[in-house]
Design an enzyme around this catalytic site. Structure first.
Site, PDB file in Angstrom:
ATOM      1  N   GLN A   1       0.853  -1.187   0.000  1.00 53.45           N
ATOM      2  CA  GLN A   1       0.000   0.000   0.000  1.00 53.45           C
ATOM      3  C   GLN A   1       0.881   1.226   0.000  1.00 53.45           C
ATOM      4  O   GLN A   1       1.811   1.342   0.797  1.00 53.45           O
ATOM      5  CB  GLN A   1      -0.910   0.008   1.232  1.00 53.45           C
ATOM      6  CG  GLN A   1      -1.838   1.203   1.297  1.00 53.45           C
ATOM      7  CD  GLN A   1      -2.930   1.037   2.351  1.00 53.45           C
ATOM      8  OE1 GLN A   1      -3.522  -0.026   2.487  1.00 53.45           O
ATOM      9  NE2 GLN A   1      -3.198   2.109   3.080  1.00 53.45           N
TER      10      GLN A   1
ATOM     11  N   ALA B   1      -2.167   4.196  -4.068  1.00 46.04           N
ATOM     12  CA  ALA B   1      -2.874   2.976  -4.477  1.00 46.04           C
ATOM     13  C   ALA B   1      -2.558   1.807  -3.559  1.00 46.04           C
ATOM     14  O   ALA B   1      -1.560   1.814  -2.822  1.00 46.04           O
ATOM     15  CB  ALA B   1      -2.497   2.610  -5.913  1.00 46.04           C
ATOM     16  N   ARG B   2      -3.432   0.811  -3.630  1.00 50.23           N
ATOM     17  CA  ARG B   2      -3.187  -0.492  -3.004  1.00 50.23           C
ATOM     18  C   ARG B   2      -2.856  -1.495  -4.091  1.00 50.23           C
ATOM     19  O   ARG B   2      -3.414  -1.434  -5.186  1.00 50.23           O
ATOM     20  CB  ARG B   2      -4.421  -0.982  -2.236  1.00 50.23           C
ATOM     21  CG  ARG B   2      -4.881  -0.087  -1.100  1.00 50.23           C
ATOM     22  CD  ARG B   2      -6.083  -0.708  -0.375  1.00 50.23           C
ATOM     23  NE  ARG B   2      -6.611   0.190   0.633  1.00 50.23           N
ATOM     24  CZ  ARG B   2      -7.578   1.081   0.410  1.00 50.23           C
ATOM     25  NH1 ARG B   2      -8.115   1.181  -0.795  1.00 50.23           N
ATOM     26  NH2 ARG B   2      -8.014   1.863   1.378  1.00 50.23           N
TER      27      ARG B   2
ATOM     28  N   ASP C   1       9.048   8.415 -11.639  1.00 47.82           N
ATOM     29  CA  ASP C   1       9.544   7.917 -10.351  1.00 47.82           C
ATOM     30  C   ASP C   1      10.628   6.873 -10.615  1.00 47.82           C
ATOM     31  O   ASP C   1      10.513   5.719 -10.202  1.00 47.82           O
ATOM     32  CB  ASP C   1       8.398   7.316  -9.529  1.00 47.82           C
ATOM     33  CG  ASP C   1       8.794   6.998  -8.094  1.00 47.82           C
ATOM     34  OD1 ASP C   1       9.809   7.543  -7.620  1.00 47.82           O
ATOM     35  OD2 ASP C   1       8.100   6.192  -7.444  1.00 47.82           O
TER      36      ASP C   1
END
Length: 239
Positions: free
Chosen positions: A13, A17-18, A135
């Site tokens: 998590q 988002a999960r 990222d």
């Protein structure tokens, strides 16, 4: 299309988002489900989430068409705010691999060169088609066969062992400055996660320039990168 979501297991998590592991059409899948942002108006939140899901799915597909391995997408479900994608079995992150097999060890110069050169090639392939990841870290690169990497010969191209993941902040229509910021994010992440390998980014950057085929765009990105880096140093100095 009507389908039933099978039982799934929460495995991670983050802030946005999960991540669940489950099955879909008999395949192991990773399900990325974006949170509702309660501080936003529901209509706005739904629209923005849909745009981010579209952008992420588009980046995954476009990266694959550019020759960069990414998880295969099986389903995009806007109602459930989710992307169902291939679960990469028996993989490890590049960060975990470096921490275990390279950091604080001797006689790994060739392995460092192979890994850094391959990562530079992957980033160049993305930027060449105007994808910025958003990222870039070694945690967002998976290795699908780390044993093969350990036995690779010096100067081997091991980029086919890399799988780029987590395009949640990606752009598929980017500027030279966006690409420069992407490089700077990678450099900063390496200095934090792998401070014991100070030459890692230098090798990546050299490989990036070698594999970037559009010389005029490359010159723009390099100039922007130097500018972004200078601004970053100035912010660090003034606090």
């Amino acid at each position: 299309m009507t389908y039933t979501i099978p039982e799934s297991t929460l495995i991670a998590q983050g802030a946005e988002a999960r991540l669940y592991k489950g099955t879909y059409l008999g395949k192991s899948v990773l399900i990325k489900e974006r949170f509702e942002k309660n501080y936003r108006h529901p209509t706005l939140d739904t629209r923005l989430t849909k745009e981010r899901i579209k952008a992420e799915a588009r980046a995954l597909v476009k990266a694959k068409s550019a020759g960069v391995a990414t998880p295969t997408i099986y389903l995009v479900d806007y109602n459930r705010r989710s992307i169902f994608m291939e679960y990469i079995e028996n993989s490890t992150t590049l960060k975990a691999f470096i921490d275990e097999h390279i950091s604080k060890k001797n006689d790994v110069k060739d392995l460092i060169e192979n890994i850094a050169s391959a990562l530079g090639k992957v980033v160049a392939q993305l930027h060449a088609v105007c994808i910025v990841h958003g990222d870039l870290t070694t945690s967002n690169i998976l290795l699908k066969d780390s044993d093969k990497l350990l036995t690779s010969q010096p100067s081997s191209d091991v980029s086919d062992q890399f799988i780029a993941i987590d395009f949640g902040l990606a752009k598929t229509e980017s500027t030279s400055e966006d690409a420069a910021v992407d490089l700077y994010v990678l450099e900063r992440s390496l200095s934090s996660a792998h401070a014991e390998l100070p030459d890692l980014f230098k090798i990546i950057y050299r490989s990036y320039q070698k594999h970037f085929k559009n010389n005029s765009r490359l010159k723009e990105i390099i100039a922007k990168y130097e500018d972004v880096k200078a601004r970053g140093r100035k912010r660090t100095m003034v606090g």
